[in-house]
Design an enzyme around this catalytic site. Structure first.
Site, PDB file in Angstrom:
ATOM      1  N   LYS A  21    -116.826  17.309 -50.589  1.00  0.00           N
ATOM      2  CA  LYS A  21    -115.206  17.759 -50.358  1.00  0.00           C
ATOM      3  C   LYS A  21    -114.768  18.041 -51.928  1.00  0.00           C
ATOM      4  O   LYS A  21    -114.113  18.760 -52.203  1.00  0.00           O
ATOM      5  CB  LYS A  21    -114.439  16.430 -49.899  1.00  0.00           C
ATOM      6  CG  LYS A  21    -112.899  17.016 -49.634  1.00  0.00           C
ATOM      7  CD  LYS A  21    -112.578  16.005 -49.003  1.00  0.00           C
ATOM      8  CE  LYS A  21    -110.624  16.235 -48.864  1.00  0.00           C
ATOM      9  NZ  LYS A  21    -110.333  15.108 -47.940  1.00  0.00           N
TER      10      LYS A  21
ATOM     11  N   ASP B 269    -101.459   7.921 -51.477  1.00  0.00           N
ATOM     12  CA  ASP B 269    -102.778   8.049 -50.865  1.00  0.00           C
ATOM     13  C   ASP B 269    -103.908   8.098 -51.984  1.00  0.00           C
ATOM     14  O   ASP B 269    -104.198   9.060 -52.461  1.00  0.00           O
ATOM     15  CB  ASP B 269    -102.809   9.490 -49.927  1.00  0.00           C
ATOM     16  CG  ASP B 269    -104.095   9.529 -49.322  1.00  0.00           C
ATOM     17  OD1 ASP B 269    -105.094   9.074 -49.462  1.00  0.00           O
ATOM     18  OD2 ASP B 269    -104.155  10.679 -48.604  1.00  0.00           O
TER      19      ASP B 269
ATOM     20  N   GLU C 282    -102.757  16.110 -46.064  1.00  0.00           N
ATOM     21  CA  GLU C 282    -103.135  14.559 -45.710  1.00  0.00           C
ATOM     22  C   GLU C 282    -101.723  13.823 -45.861  1.00  0.00           C
ATOM     23  O   GLU C 282    -101.523  13.062 -44.818  1.00  0.00           O
ATOM     24  CB  GLU C 282    -104.158  14.067 -46.605  1.00  0.00           C
ATOM     25  CG  GLU C 282    -105.534  14.496 -46.236  1.00  0.00           C
ATOM     26  CD  GLU C 282    -106.449  14.327 -47.314  1.00  0.00           C
ATOM     27  OE1 GLU C 282    -106.305  13.836 -48.231  1.00  0.00           O
ATOM     28  OE2 GLU C 282    -107.615  15.050 -47.223  1.00  0.00           O
TER      29      GLU C 282
ATOM     30  N   ASP D 168    -109.638  14.006 -40.130  1.00  0.00           N
ATOM     31  CA  ASP D 168    -109.228  13.752 -41.465  1.00  0.00           C
ATOM     32  C   ASP D 168    -110.663  13.777 -42.158  1.00  0.00           C
ATOM     33  O   ASP D 168    -111.606  13.229 -42.219  1.00  0.00           O
ATOM     34  CB  ASP D 168    -108.835  12.259 -41.568  1.00  0.00           C
ATOM     35  CG  ASP D 168    -109.098  11.916 -43.219  1.00  0.00           C
ATOM     36  OD1 ASP D 168    -109.136  12.474 -44.100  1.00  0.00           O
ATOM     37  OD2 ASP D 168    -108.595  10.799 -43.047  1.00  0.00           O
TER      38      ASP D 168
END
Ligand code: AMP
Length: 585
Positions: free
Chosen positions: A70, A169, A147, A8
């Site tokens: 990211k 999420d 994800e 992850d």
């Protein structure tokens, strides 16, 4: 084939997992923590730090510390440090290399293969950049998965009953919501929505702003002028936020924060949960539309949801949980660890791809994963219209072709602009690649037939090809999005990473050798002093000469510039001193 790790690769934290004895286990970082901060730093001495050690020094070295990389994936962001340019792929690769190393130490063997997760909203360029980062880190990326899909895999493992599930999420930098159908051995993503720029970092920014204002009002100083103090304020803001998930109020104490008119400023403030909730209310509200969109796209009512899963560290905030309750009418499940389940799901996927066939509990069948396109894919046609070829939420892998023609008489070339997004006009969508189809047979407008094919593989990576049906020959065209790294750049980055690994080893060896040498020098000095006249004159002279040679080398050696030859020289000098002191030190 060795073990496949699940990664992850998060905005704030990353997590790595591997399946052992049919169960995904989390691999601890060298710091002992279950997650690794996604932070890379370059020290002034030329050392590269990743994870907790990078986070710890961020206060004193903010200009050379890179976090939340990211957010830059798939962009042309470049960071220049010590005359070298770093792209997001290279920085991400450094994080991946650290996770790979931690995994190898934990498993006790070399790790080559990985499954890496990305937010559902990542476009093709961002996915490709993530895959490239894996390659640069020396990993064979078997699959890139969304994800929320990964979280559902972890969930599917624990609970096998068929049902529709929402995965909410909210992490450090991204928000994703997905509606997933868990069936008999099949997990299908029905719809995804989200926001690429929403998460815990934004909550931290609100608390930071509040702190800066309070410090200005109560302590009469502008802390923004002090770079290092600001880093402490930001850390304190995040800490306070986390504490407010468990308590109703928190004290923020920052002694010696900065200097004002020659006096140190000691900050002591209290923030209540109610104040914090007010500050972030509009941000939490921003998750509502994606939730509604995902439900609409999946054609279901909230009442048809079996479960709602909370994923990402920010879902620990009670106000976020309350919002989820309000939006879905369901009590969200918390029996899945929000920070770890995405990596666990990726490890399960890795094990499944390896043919180990992890079984969905109770079904006796292998898990089959159906993923979807997060956004529609189109090409620009006459009048700047975005003509859709692949709709949003199409199950992957997919292939779709459509025939196009020319707009002007005797047109020899057409430019194909590949777009991603939901808007009807080309200019409102993101252009992810352009190419020219040349050498079309001269003909009146609308006569030539050009077949455009979109091919999306199981990783969500898009290839576009075009075929001139009139000429009877096929032209295969690869998208060359500016944002993507070229093959040459990737090879260069892989090469650099390998070089760096060798250089790192030399530095590591040198650091150990310098420590051992200094220890020997200290011991020798003590022994010579305590032995006094007992020591033979000739031997004493020899020891002094050998000590002096080694001491000079140790003092001169700089870890950022050390070479293998220098390490060998120091090692030889150390050995010489060991020989002359044999039996007494
Ligand atoms: P993730 O990307 O899932 O690792 O989530 C990281 C984000 O979760 C960061 O913004 C953290 O500050 C936040 N976070 C972690 N623990 C908590 C907590 N107990 N309460 C509120 N936010 C948290």
């Amino acid at each position: 084939m060795g073990k496949v790790i699940g990664i992850d690769l998060g905005t704030t934290n990353s997590c790595v997992s591997v399946v052992e004895n049919d169960k995904p286990v989390i691999i601890p970082a060298s710091s002992g923590s279950m997650t690794t901060p996604s932070i890379v730093a370059f020290t002034k001495k030329g050392e590269r730090l990743v994870g907790e050690s990078a986070r710890r020094q961020a206060v004193t070295n903010p200009e050379r510390t890179i976090s939340s990389i990211k957010r830059q994936m798939g962009t042309d962001w470049v960071c220049r440090i010590d005359g070298k340019d770093y792209r997001p792929q290279t920085i991400s690769a450094m994080i991946l290399m650290q996770l790979k190393k931690d995994a190898e130490e934990f498993i006790g063997e070399t790790v080559n293969d990985a499954v890496i997760t990305v937010p559902a909203y990542f476009n093709d360029v961002q996915r490709q950049a993530t895959k490239d980062a894996g390659r640069i880190a020396g990993l064979n990326v078997l699959r890139i998965i969304n994800e929320p899909t990964s979280a559902a895999l972890a969930y599917g493992l624990n609970h096998g009953e068929p049902q529709k599930v929402m995965v909410y999420d909210l992490g450090g930098g991204t928000f994703d919501v997905s509606v997933i159908e868990i069936g008999e051995g099949v997990i299908e993503v029905l719809a995804t929505a989200g926001d690429n720029h929403l998460g815990g970092d934004d909550f931290d920014a609100r608390v930071t702003d509040w702190l800066v204002d309070q410090i200005r009002n109560q302590y009469h100083c502008d802390v923004r002028r002090d770079f290092a103090a600001m880093q402490r304020v930001r850390d304190a803001a995040e800490q306070a936020k986390k504490e407010l998930s468990a308590s109703q109020s928190t004290e923020i104490v920052l002694p010696y924060l900065t200097m004002e008119k020659g006096e140190p400023v000691h900050v002591d403030l209290t923030l209540t949960r109610a104040q914090f909730e007010k500050m972030i209310n509009d941000l939490i509200e921003r998750t509502a539309d994606p939730v509604r969109n995902a439900l609409n796209d999946a054609h279901i009512q909230p009442s048809q949801l079996g479960r709602v899963l909370l994923v990402g560290g920010s879902t620990r905030i009670p106000a976020v949980q309350e919002k989820v309750r309000l939006l879905t009418g369901k009590e969200p499940s918390k029996n899945i660890n929000p920070d770890e389940c995405v990596a666990q799901g990726a490890a399960i996927m890795g094990s499944t791809l390896q043919g180990k066939g992890l079984i969905a509990a109770g079904t006796g069948q292998e898990l089959l994963l159906l993923d979807v396109t997060p956004l529609s894919l189109s090409i620009e046609t006459v009048g700047g219209v975005a003509t859709r070829l692949v709709g949003r939420n199409t199950t992957l892998p997919t292939r779709y072709s459509r025939i196009f023609s020319t707009a002007a008489p005797f047109q020899r070339n057409v430019e194909i602009n590949v777009l991603q997004g939901e808007r009807p006009m080309a200019r409102d969508n993101k252009s992810i690649g352009k190419f020219k189809l040349k050498g079309i047979k001269p003909a009146p407008a609308g006569v030539p037939q050009i077949e455009v094919t979109f091919d999306i593989d199981a990783n969500g990576i898009l290839k576009v090809s075009a075929k001139d049906l009139d000429m009877g020959k096929e032209q295969s065209i690869t998208i060359t999005a500016n944002d993507r790294m070229s093959e040459d750049e990737i090879q260069q980055a892989i090469h650099d990473a390998q070089n760096y690994a060798a250089q790192d080893q030399v530095r590591l060896d040198a650091a150990e050798l310098l420590n051992e040498s200094q220890r020997l020098l200290n011991q020798t000095e003590q022994t010579v002093r305590s032995m006094g006249k007992q020591l033979d004159k000739q031997r004493k002279k020899q020891i002094k000469a050998d000590s002096s040679t080694l001491q000079k080398m140790v003092s001169k050696c700089r870890l950022d510039k050390v070479t293998e030859a220098e390490v060998a020289e120091i090692r030889a000098a150390k050995q010489k001193l060991e020989e002359s002191t044999a039996g007494i030190v």
